[in-house]
Design a protein around this motif. Structure first.
Motif, mmCIF file in Angstrom:
data_model
loop_
_atom_site.group_PDB
_atom_site.id
_atom_site.type_symbol
_atom_site.label_atom_id
_atom_site.label_comp_id
_atom_site.label_asym_id
_atom_site.label_seq_id
_atom_site.Cartn_x
_atom_site.Cartn_y
_atom_site.Cartn_z
ATOM 1 N N LYS A 45 -0.240 0.425 4.457
ATOM 2 C CA LYS A 45 -0.614 1.249 3.303
ATOM 3 C C LYS A 45 -0.611 0.423 2.017
ATOM 4 N N LYS A 46 0.428 -0.378 1.818
ATOM 5 C CA LYS A 46 0.508 -1.219 0.615
ATOM 6 C C LYS A 46 -0.670 -2.173 0.543
ATOM 7 N N HIS A 47 -1.054 -2.752 1.659
ATOM 8 C CA HIS A 47 -2.160 -3.716 1.636
ATOM 9 C C HIS A 47 -3.502 -3.026 1.393
ATOM 10 N N ILE A 48 -3.673 -1.833 1.913
ATOM 11 C CA ILE A 48 -4.909 -1.086 1.635
ATOM 12 C C ILE A 48 -4.986 -0.763 0.143
ATOM 13 N N LEU A 49 -3.883 -0.355 -0.449
ATOM 14 C CA LEU A 49 -3.858 -0.063 -1.886
ATOM 15 C C LEU A 49 -4.138 -1.327 -2.697
ATOM 16 N N ASP A 50 -3.554 -2.456 -2.300
ATOM 17 C CA ASP A 50 -3.803 -3.730 -2.988
ATOM 18 C C ASP A 50 -5.274 -4.125 -2.907
ATOM 19 N N MET A 51 -5.856 -4.000 -1.722
ATOM 20 C CA MET A 51 -7.261 -4.373 -1.559
ATOM 21 C C MET A 51 -8.169 -3.436 -2.353
ATOM 22 N N ALA A 52 -7.814 -2.157 -2.406
ATOM 23 C CA ALA A 52 -8.603 -1.206 -3.200
ATOM 24 C C ALA A 52 -8.581 -1.630 -4.668
ATOM 25 N N ASN A 53 -7.426 -2.080 -5.162
ATOM 26 C CA ASN A 53 -7.340 -2.555 -6.552
ATOM 27 C C ASN A 53 -8.221 -3.777 -6.779
ATOM 28 N N LEU A 54 -8.217 -4.696 -5.842
ATOM 29 C CA LEU A 54 -9.058 -5.890 -5.959
ATOM 30 C C LEU A 54 -10.535 -5.511 -5.956
ATOM 31 N N PHE A 55 -10.937 -4.674 -5.026
ATOM 32 C CA PHE A 55 -12.346 -4.334 -4.865
ATOM 33 C C PHE A 55 -12.841 -3.389 -5.956
ATOM 34 N N ARG A 56 -11.939 -2.723 -6.649
ATOM 35 C CA ARG A 56 -12.290 -1.809 -7.731
ATOM 36 C C ARG A 56 -12.712 -2.560 -8.994
ATOM 37 N N ASP A 57 -12.216 -3.772 -9.136
ATOM 38 C CA ASP A 57 -12.471 -4.571 -10.335
ATOM 39 C C ASP A 57 -13.538 -5.626 -10.026
#
Length: 168
Positions: free
Chosen positions: A66-78
Motif C-alpha cells: 500500500k505504501k509503495h502504491i501511494l508513493d508511486m501515485a505521488n510520483l506519477f501525479r507530478d
C-alpha cells in the motif's frame, strides 16, 4: 560482467529514493524488446519502476504494498517529477552502455515521453497457502490512487523465475 543482450529488461538503478516525499522504490529499468525490429529502431522503450517484496511479511506495514502504491501515485501525479525520473532512467542506461556494461545494445537511447511507464510488483518467496498477498492486493485495488495509476501506467506482477538475467 556485462548484461546480456537477449533480455527485454535492463536494470538502470537500485534503491531509488525521493527525499522530498520520502518515497522509495527498489529498482528502475527499461523494457526494450529483444526482437530485431524494436532493437534497431529504438522505438517503444518503456521506463520501468520495480518494487520487490520478499516474503509475505514484507507485503504489509509501513513499507508494504500500500505504501509503495501511494508513493508511486505521488510520483506519477507530478509530471515534472515523472519526467525527471524518466530522464534519469534514460541517462543511466546510456551511461552503462557507454561504459560497456551492456553488450549488444546500441546507444544512446531516447525514451519517448508518450510511452506509458510500467510498474512491476515482484513477489519473491511468497507462501501460496497464505492469504496475505490476496488480502493486500484486494486493498490496493480499492484505492483511488491505484485507479489513478492505472490511467497513466501499466501495473504488472511478476514471478522472479521469469524476469530474465538482465533485470536480476
Amino acid at each position: 560482467i556485462p548484461l546480456p543482450r537477449l533480455t527485454d529488461y535492463f536494470n538502470t538503478d537500485i534503491e531509488l529514493a525521493d527525499n522530498k516525499s520520502g518515497s522509495r522504490l527498489d529498482m528502475t529499468a527499461i523494457k526494450w524488446f529483444s526482437e530485431p525490429g524494436p532493437r534497431k529502431s529504438k522505438k517503444g522503450i518503456v521506463p520501468v519502476y520495480i518494487e520487490v517484496k520478499f516474503g509475505d511479511n514484507s507485503l504489509y506495514g509501513k513499507a508494504g504494498l500500500k505504501k509503495h502504491i501511494l508513493d508511486m501515485a505521488n510520483l506519477f501525479r507530478d509530471p515534472q517529477k515523472l519526467q525527471a525520473s524518466v530522464e534519469e532512467i534514460q541517462s543511466l542506461f546510456n551511461q552503462k552502455a557507454e561504459l560497456g556494461l551492456i553488450k549488444g545494445a546500441s546507444w544512446p537511447i531516447v525514451i519517448d515521453s508518450s510511452v506509458k511507464p510500467e510498474i512491476i510488483l515482484v513477489f519473491a518467496n511468497h507462501k501460496p497457502a497464505s492469504n496475505v498477498l490476496k488480502r493486500e492486493l484486494g486493498e490496493i485495488l480499492d484505492l483511488p490512487e491505484y485507479k489513478e495509476l492505472k490511467q497513466v501506467c501499466d501495473v504488472r506482477t511478476a514471478c522472479p523465475a521469469f524476469m530474465g538475467d538482465g533485470l536480476c
